[in-house]
Design a protein around this motif. Sequence first.
Motif, PDB file in Angstrom:
ATOM      1  N   THR A  51       0.837  -1.190   0.000  1.00  0.00           N
ATOM      2  CA  THR A  51       0.000   0.000   0.000  1.00  0.00           C
ATOM      3  C   THR A  51       0.876   1.246   0.000  1.00  0.00           C
ATOM      4  O   THR A  51       2.071   1.180   0.303  1.00  0.00           O
ATOM      5  N   SER A  52       0.282   2.365  -0.327  1.00  0.00           N
ATOM      6  CA  SER A  52       1.024   3.629  -0.329  1.00  0.00           C
ATOM      7  C   SER A  52       1.205   4.176   1.078  1.00  0.00           C
ATOM      8  O   SER A  52       2.093   5.003   1.320  1.00  0.00           O
ATOM      9  N   LYS A  53       0.368   3.757   2.015  1.00  0.00           N
ATOM     10  CA  LYS A  53       0.463   4.174   3.410  1.00  0.00           C
ATOM     11  C   LYS A  53       0.467   2.940   4.306  1.00  0.00           C
ATOM     12  O   LYS A  53      -0.114   1.909   3.957  1.00  0.00           O
ATOM     13  N   PRO A  54       1.115   3.033   5.468  1.00  0.00           N
ATOM     14  CA  PRO A  54       0.918   1.958   6.446  1.00  0.00           C
ATOM     15  C   PRO A  54      -0.538   1.942   6.883  1.00  0.00           C
ATOM     16  O   PRO A  54      -1.258   2.948   6.762  1.00  0.00           O
ATOM     17  N   VAL A  55      -0.972   0.811   7.398  1.00  0.00           N
ATOM     18  CA  VAL A  55      -2.394   0.604   7.701  1.00  0.00           C
ATOM     19  C   VAL A  55      -2.558   0.134   9.137  1.00  0.00           C
ATOM     20  O   VAL A  55      -1.800  -0.712   9.623  1.00  0.00           O
ATOM     21  N   ALA A  77     -10.612   9.427  16.157  1.00  0.00           N
ATOM     22  CA  ALA A  77      -9.748  10.509  16.639  1.00  0.00           C
ATOM     23  C   ALA A  77      -8.311  10.297  16.175  1.00  0.00           C
ATOM     24  O   ALA A  77      -7.630  11.249  15.759  1.00  0.00           O
ATOM     25  N   PHE A  78      -7.852   9.076  16.222  1.00  0.00           N
ATOM     26  CA  PHE A  78      -6.502   8.740  15.761  1.00  0.00           C
ATOM     27  C   PHE A  78      -6.353   9.024  14.269  1.00  0.00           C
ATOM     28  O   PHE A  78      -5.317   9.529  13.818  1.00  0.00           O
ATOM     29  N   PRO A  83      -2.909  11.443   9.673  1.00  0.00           N
ATOM     30  CA  PRO A  83      -3.375  11.211   8.295  1.00  0.00           C
ATOM     31  C   PRO A  83      -2.406  10.408   7.439  1.00  0.00           C
ATOM     32  O   PRO A  83      -2.788   9.929   6.373  1.00  0.00           O
ATOM     33  N   SER A  84      -1.160  10.243   7.890  1.00  0.00           N
ATOM     34  CA  SER A  84      -0.186   9.464   7.121  1.00  0.00           C
ATOM     35  C   SER A  84      -0.414   7.964   7.266  1.00  0.00           C
ATOM     36  O   SER A  84       0.244   7.160   6.593  1.00  0.00           O
ATOM     37  N   GLU A 198       0.341   2.648  20.257  1.00  0.00           N
ATOM     38  CA  GLU A 198       1.305   1.543  20.255  1.00  0.00           C
ATOM     39  C   GLU A 198       1.526   1.045  18.831  1.00  0.00           C
ATOM     40  O   GLU A 198       2.659   0.744  18.437  1.00  0.00           O
ATOM     41  N   GLY A 199       0.449   0.967  18.062  1.00  0.00           N
ATOM     42  CA  GLY A 199       0.575   0.552  16.670  1.00  0.00           C
ATOM     43  C   GLY A 199       1.379   1.539  15.852  1.00  0.00           C
ATOM     44  O   GLY A 199       2.225   1.151  15.040  1.00  0.00           O
ATOM     45  N   ARG A 200       1.124   2.827  16.056  1.00  0.00           N
ATOM     46  CA  ARG A 200       1.873   3.860  15.334  1.00  0.00           C
ATOM     47  C   ARG A 200       3.362   3.784  15.667  1.00  0.00           C
ATOM     48  O   ARG A 200       4.219   3.868  14.784  1.00  0.00           O
TER      49      ARG A 200
END
Length: 217
Positions: A51-55, A77-78, A83-84, A198-200
């Motif tokens: 993908t073009s962005k992480p998910v 909210a996240f 937005p990246s 945590e995921g980010r």
Amino acid sequence: MASLIRTAGTRLSQELQSRQSPPDPPERQIAPAPKVGDRAPQSSPDIAFPTSKPVIIVFLRHCGDAFAEKTFNKLTAFSVKHPSIKCIAVSHSSQSATDKWVIDVGGEWEVEVLVDPERNLYAQWGLGLGSTWQVMGPSQVINAYRLGTDEGIWGQVVEGDESGNKWQMGGAFAVDCSGAVRWVHIGGNASDIPDFEEGRKALEDAKKVDHERNGLA
């Protein structure tokens, strides 16, 4: 007062009906949940890698569930704050119930909402049904009460059996642009709400490691 009694009666009727949901049939195969470092399941055109962005992909328990509402609100909210990162929420409630529920809980913001009423995506990502203790244990009842009294989240009324199977467990995953799983949060019980920061952080840490490995600044 009469309206409150009718609403309470409706909710009780729905709860009793949902508790009678039969278990998954033996032929329904729940795949092992992906672990950190695994390739993400190529399970749907809507969830395809690279993908073009992480998910960050979140599997909700069901529409009407207070913990699902809290999880979705945190995700919306996240999604605005980051937005990246592409944010996806998966519901197994009906399309109409999901559409109404999303509006009732505040809208999807930057989250893409997918509907999987057959729960095929859930199965492919290793998410099956919870036990009585995980879904209806004393701690879940207490946590649900606290969520209602502390934050005013009591869950939404969903008509008939449109909310889906209330024994379905939720989970969340972070996947980088290449399709590698970088973070896994599988709920140990119904009230286990993931921390998307945590995921980010896991995505950022993995990106740094990849850059160092490839000699990039």
